[in-house]
Scaffold this active site. Structure first.
Site, PDB file in Angstrom:
ATOM      1  N   SER A   6       0.849  -1.199   0.000  1.00  0.00           N
ATOM      2  CA  SER A   6       0.000   0.000   0.000  1.00  0.00           C
ATOM      3  C   SER A   6       0.882   1.246   0.000  1.00  0.00           C
ATOM      4  O   SER A   6       2.060   1.181   0.362  1.00  0.00           O
ATOM      5  CB  SER A   6      -0.931  -0.015   1.218  1.00  0.00           C
ATOM      6  OG  SER A   6      -0.199  -0.273   2.403  1.00  0.00           O
ATOM      7  N   GLU A   8       1.139   5.463   0.939  1.00  0.00           N
ATOM      8  CA  GLU A   8       0.577   6.585   1.714  1.00  0.00           C
ATOM      9  C   GLU A   8       0.836   7.916   1.006  1.00  0.00           C
ATOM     10  O   GLU A   8       1.923   8.162   0.498  1.00  0.00           O
ATOM     11  CB  GLU A   8       1.215   6.598   3.109  1.00  0.00           C
ATOM     12  CG  GLU A   8       0.629   7.674   3.995  1.00  0.00           C
ATOM     13  CD  GLU A   8       1.041   7.498   5.444  1.00  0.00           C
ATOM     14  OE1 GLU A   8       0.910   6.392   5.984  1.00  0.00           O
ATOM     15  OE2 GLU A   8       1.523   8.492   6.027  1.00  0.00           O
ATOM     16  N   THR A  39      -3.196  10.877   4.637  1.00  0.00           N
ATOM     17  CA  THR A  39      -3.042  11.346   6.018  1.00  0.00           C
ATOM     18  C   THR A  39      -4.064  12.443   6.339  1.00  0.00           C
ATOM     19  O   THR A  39      -4.665  13.055   5.445  1.00  0.00           O
ATOM     20  CB  THR A  39      -1.622  11.875   6.285  1.00  0.00           C
ATOM     21  OG1 THR A  39      -1.398  13.002   5.437  1.00  0.00           O
ATOM     22  CG2 THR A  39      -0.573  10.810   6.036  1.00  0.00           C
ATOM     23  N   ASP A  99      -1.659  14.166  17.176  1.00  0.00           N
ATOM     24  CA  ASP A  99      -0.918  14.952  18.177  1.00  0.00           C
ATOM     25  C   ASP A  99      -1.619  16.273  18.401  1.00  0.00           C
ATOM     26  O   ASP A  99      -2.142  16.867  17.459  1.00  0.00           O
ATOM     27  CB  ASP A  99       0.514  15.189  17.687  1.00  0.00           C
ATOM     28  CG  ASP A  99       1.303  13.890  17.679  1.00  0.00           C
ATOM     29  OD1 ASP A  99       1.369  13.243  18.741  1.00  0.00           O
ATOM     30  OD2 ASP A  99       1.818  13.518  16.612  1.00  0.00           O
ATOM     31  N   TYR A 135       4.572   0.836  16.763  1.00  0.00           N
ATOM     32  CA  TYR A 135       5.879   1.491  16.916  1.00  0.00           C
ATOM     33  C   TYR A 135       6.945   0.477  17.347  1.00  0.00           C
ATOM     34  O   TYR A 135       7.192   0.306  18.539  1.00  0.00           O
ATOM     35  CB  TYR A 135       5.783   2.636  17.943  1.00  0.00           C
ATOM     36  CG  TYR A 135       4.756   3.665  17.537  1.00  0.00           C
ATOM     37  CD1 TYR A 135       5.123   4.778  16.784  1.00  0.00           C
ATOM     38  CD2 TYR A 135       3.408   3.500  17.841  1.00  0.00           C
ATOM     39  CE1 TYR A 135       4.175   5.692  16.358  1.00  0.00           C
ATOM     40  CE2 TYR A 135       2.451   4.414  17.420  1.00  0.00           C
ATOM     41  CZ  TYR A 135       2.847   5.509  16.678  1.00  0.00           C
ATOM     42  OH  TYR A 135       1.905   6.409  16.241  1.00  0.00           O
ATOM     43  N   LYS A 155      -5.327  -1.325  22.097  1.00  0.00           N
ATOM     44  CA  LYS A 155      -5.831  -0.741  20.840  1.00  0.00           C
ATOM     45  C   LYS A 155      -6.212  -1.857  19.856  1.00  0.00           C
ATOM     46  O   LYS A 155      -7.255  -1.795  19.215  1.00  0.00           O
ATOM     47  CB  LYS A 155      -4.716   0.146  20.275  1.00  0.00           C
ATOM     48  CG  LYS A 155      -5.030   0.891  19.035  1.00  0.00           C
ATOM     49  CD  LYS A 155      -4.037   2.027  18.806  1.00  0.00           C
ATOM     50  CE  LYS A 155      -2.618   1.579  18.501  1.00  0.00           C
ATOM     51  NZ  LYS A 155      -1.749   2.722  18.136  1.00  0.00           N
ATOM     52  N   GLN A 166       5.247   2.670  12.321  1.00  0.00           N
ATOM     53  CA  GLN A 166       6.102   3.827  12.087  1.00  0.00           C
ATOM     54  C   GLN A 166       7.301   3.309  11.304  1.00  0.00           C
ATOM     55  O   GLN A 166       7.654   2.132  11.417  1.00  0.00           O
ATOM     56  CB  GLN A 166       6.547   4.397  13.451  1.00  0.00           C
ATOM     57  CG  GLN A 166       7.396   5.625  13.376  1.00  0.00           C
ATOM     58  CD  GLN A 166       6.659   6.738  12.633  1.00  0.00           C
ATOM     59  OE1 GLN A 166       6.684   6.771  11.410  1.00  0.00           O
ATOM     60  NE2 GLN A 166       6.027   7.630  13.360  1.00  0.00           N
ATOM     61  N   PHE A 206      12.746  14.725  11.055  1.00  0.00           N
ATOM     62  CA  PHE A 206      11.499  13.999  11.199  1.00  0.00           C
ATOM     63  C   PHE A 206      11.686  12.794  12.136  1.00  0.00           C
ATOM     64  O   PHE A 206      10.844  12.501  12.994  1.00  0.00           O
ATOM     65  CB  PHE A 206      11.073  13.554   9.797  1.00  0.00           C
ATOM     66  CG  PHE A 206       9.637  13.196   9.678  1.00  0.00           C
ATOM     67  CD1 PHE A 206       8.662  14.014  10.214  1.00  0.00           C
ATOM     68  CD2 PHE A 206       9.259  12.028   9.023  1.00  0.00           C
ATOM     69  CE1 PHE A 206       7.327  13.684  10.112  1.00  0.00           C
ATOM     70  CE2 PHE A 206       7.918  11.679   8.913  1.00  0.00           C
ATOM     71  CZ  PHE A 206       6.959  12.505   9.458  1.00  0.00           C
ATOM     72  N   HIS A 256       4.027  -1.017   3.577  1.00  0.00           N
ATOM     73  CA  HIS A 256       3.262   0.215   3.380  1.00  0.00           C
ATOM     74  C   HIS A 256       4.295   1.320   3.144  1.00  0.00           C
ATOM     75  O   HIS A 256       5.103   1.619   4.029  1.00  0.00           O
ATOM     76  CB  HIS A 256       2.434   0.503   4.649  1.00  0.00           C
ATOM     77  CG  HIS A 256       1.650   1.777   4.598  1.00  0.00           C
ATOM     78  ND1 HIS A 256       0.442   1.896   3.936  1.00  0.00           N
ATOM     79  CD2 HIS A 256       1.891   3.000   5.149  1.00  0.00           C
ATOM     80  CE1 HIS A 256      -0.019   3.136   4.087  1.00  0.00           C
ATOM     81  NE2 HIS A 256       0.835   3.818   4.804  1.00  0.00           N
TER      82      HIS A 256
END
Ligand code: FAD
Length: 276
Positions: A6, A8, A39, A99, A135, A155, A166, A206, A256
């Site tokens: 996939s 993004e 996103t 965030d 993560y 979750k 991530q 980043f 991804h």
């Protein structure tokens, strides 16, 4: 095993950016990905741009997974977005906390992503296939590795179908995370998020913010090339392709790609992997 791929995208800010994105999608679409994800930012105008990008992808008959973050939102607002996506024929979401932008003090009616996942299930039943974030090198705000893993388990059990990680450049971190999840009895597919390397300074900034580690051997080489972007890209394509190879051979359920709205870096890795 059927591995899924996939891509993004982020919603462009201008009409020119949108035209460029459309050209990128045309090229990446030829690789027959499972879906494109888009996103979602904090704040009204960036959210509208996500809706516009999703609308365009849907109008092209492309499977799209909008990201949806809950921080600062009310249940009513999120419910409205879920209804909109459902009516448009969207079947997949990437559900996130997001965030809190500086200056916005209150987290709203949702504190963590597990609450969003539970709300989506409560509101829309099983309509959406829900991906959540994972993560392997741990979330930067996590109290501890154990606490982060426990939070991920909560979750996942709230109703997630899959997870996307991530980005990371250390395959062992991914395999250790997957093993930990299996030990906890979590059987959802955890797809590695892959960040191609195109610009070292941007990537370093980043990575510091999101808690992804650039291993020293890579950092030192990337730093040494200064502003020689061609050399950085060539090295990045090789190093990231090798990472992908290890992940796929080690049983990762797919990849991804964080395309950063560029086709070339992802295509270079794709070609190196011989994915056809
Ligand atoms: C694949 C992917 C896509 C992303 N897309 C976007 C995007 O489109 N827009 C955007 O704004 N951001 C996006 N992000 C970034 C993400 O929003 C941030 O990393 C954010 O800080 C955390 O979101 P989360 O959904 O992982 O939060 P959570 O899973 O809620 O975790 C956040 C923190 O809280 C802790 N925690 C979680 N649940 C609990 C609990 N029940 N009790 C106590 N502590 C808990 C966790 O350990 C972690 O430290 C994305 C990240 C990834 C990996």
């Amino acid at each position: 095993m059927n591995q899924t791929f996939s891509f993004e995208l982020f919603p462009p800010k201008t009409d020119k950016g949108m035209s460029k994105l459309q050209a990128v999608v045309e090229r990446l679409r030829a690789l027959d990905p499972e879906f494109f994800s888009v996103t979602y930012g904090a704040g009204g105008s960036t959210q509208e741009r996500t809706f516009d990008t999703v609308d365009w992808l849907l109008s092209e008959g492309i499977d799209v997974a909008p990201h949806l973050s809950c921080i600062g939102a009310t249940r009513e607002q999120i419910g409205g977005i879920l209804d909109r996506y459902r009516a448009q024929g969207v079947h997949r979401l990437v559900a996130l906390r997001g965030d809190i932008p500086s200056g916005m003090g209150d987290h709203g009616e949702f504190q963590y992503a597990n609450e969003l996942v539970a709300f989506i299930r409560e509101h829309s039943g099983d309509h959406f296939h829900i991906e959540v974030a994972a993560y392997p090198e741990f979330h930067p705000q996590a109290v501890s590795a154990h606490a982060d893993l426990d939070a991920f388990a909560i979750k996942a059990r709230a109703g997630a179908n899959g997870a996307i990680t991530q980005y990371f450049y250390n395959a062992d971190a991914y395999f250790a995370f997957v093993e930990d999840c299996q030990r906890l009895g979590l059987d959802l597919p955890i797809v590695p998020g892959i960040m191609p390397i195109t610009n070292y300074l941007q990537l370093a900034r980043f990575s510091d913010a999101c808690g992804a580690e650039i291993p020293r051997w890579m950092r030192k080489r990337l730093e040494a090339w200064g502003d020689d972007l061609d050399a950085i890209r060539a090295f990045g394509a090789e190093a990231v392709s090798e990472l992908c190879r290890r992940l796929l051979e080690g049983g990762a359920p797919g990849l991804h790609f964080y395309t950063m709205n560029q086709a070339e870096p992802t295509l270079a890795i794709w070609k190196n992997l011989g994915l056809g």
